[in-house]
Design an enzyme around this catalytic site. Sequence first.
Site, PDB file in Angstrom:
ATOM      1  N   GLY A 141       0.774  -1.220   0.000  1.00  0.00           N
ATOM      2  CA  GLY A 141       0.000   0.000   0.000  1.00  0.00           C
ATOM      3  C   GLY A 141       0.809   1.277   0.000  1.00  0.00           C
ATOM      4  CD  GLU A 142       5.497   1.389   3.246  1.00  0.00           C
ATOM      5  OE1 GLU A 142       6.731   1.410   3.113  1.00  0.00           O
ATOM      6  OE2 GLU A 142       4.921   1.294   4.350  1.00  0.00           O
ATOM      7  CG  ASP A 143       6.268   0.571  -2.090  1.00  0.00           C
ATOM      8  OD1 ASP A 143       6.674   1.445  -1.315  1.00  0.00           O
ATOM      9  OD2 ASP A 143       6.811  -0.540  -2.226  1.00  0.00           O
ATOM     10  NE  ARG A 182      -4.328   1.376   0.369  1.00  0.00           N
ATOM     11  CZ  ARG A 182      -3.475   0.935   1.268  1.00  0.00           C
ATOM     12  NH1 ARG A 182      -2.494   1.730   1.699  1.00  0.00           N
ATOM     13  NH2 ARG A 182      -3.550  -0.288   1.737  1.00  0.00           N
ATOM     14  CD  GLU A 232      -2.558  -9.664  -0.301  1.00  0.00           C
ATOM     15  OE1 GLU A 232      -3.131  -9.044   0.610  1.00  0.00           O
ATOM     16  OE2 GLU A 232      -2.002  -9.087  -1.255  1.00  0.00           O
TER      17      GLU A 232
END
Length: 322
Positions: free
Chosen positions: A23-25, A27, A89
């Site tokens: 996410g931090e890269d 999203r 995941e």
Amino acid sequence: MESFSTSSVQRGFKYDVFLSFRGEDTRNNFVGHLYHALEQKGIKTYRDDKKIEQGKTIKDQLIKSIEASRFYIIVFSKTYASSSWCLDELVKIMECQRTPEQTAYPVFYDVEPTHVRNKSGPCEEAFLRHENEEAAGKWIEAMKNAANLAGWELNKTANGDEYTLIQIIVNVIFKELCSTNWGAIDGKLVGMEMRIKDVLSSLKIGTNDVCMIGIKGMGGGGKTTLARAIYDQISIHFDASSFVENIRDTLRGRKVLLVLDDVDNTDQLEALSGDLNWFRSGSRVIITIRDEQVLVAHRVNVIHKVNLLSHAEAICLLERLD
């Protein structure tokens, strides 16, 4: 809005696509834009910050969503391997993609396949914190297997152009869904193949005129099923397509495929499809209806009557139901 009307019918998948990403890269940039592009194409997409249901743990929800997805898009970024969440995941995705009905596609956003495959470069630094964890072995194996899959590199596939890469990905997934869904539908509909060919010949896909055809027949005779099967097969050839109402604002000046299902009267046709000059050259409109006179009044080019199954086709259907 372009749409895909029969999503993942082969095994009753809940989602067409599951997005796996750090996410931090990505999203709020690449993944955010990819998600919206998929959704705009009518491809039902799971993104963890959008679909978590209240009252369920995130991990359980993710596992179920992975299992319920037809395709997986794994966006490898510089810190993807730093997240044990992403790596768990990935292990589950690689397990599911071994089935013939589920497929994973890696996207190498700001890393190279060799970085992921060999745990080198930015991936090596990202994975350092996991070196001594119990799950490290299966995480490394999952990364290696994922990196060996056919996928896309931002720099090599699209010259670093994110928009171009997103369009490539969306088109590939859409074509795959069209192909798999059409194969599933075609095998289940008794007597439908010849009816579809008959209508397709009237549509004359590839010519530059604007054409409307009608499909009429009694209730339950297969008008909607026929129109939907045709829609799923040919919608990829149009700039925009829809099988729903309230699309007038998207029609003007665009090459579209429009299916109006179960129209009751001329007023509905006038409101939803108007005149041929509403549409750009090459557009196609299909209308299902019970009253042929409504089609005649609207100056529809060709009218097809959906006949009930022949005796032989009815017997074939009964045999399949046994």
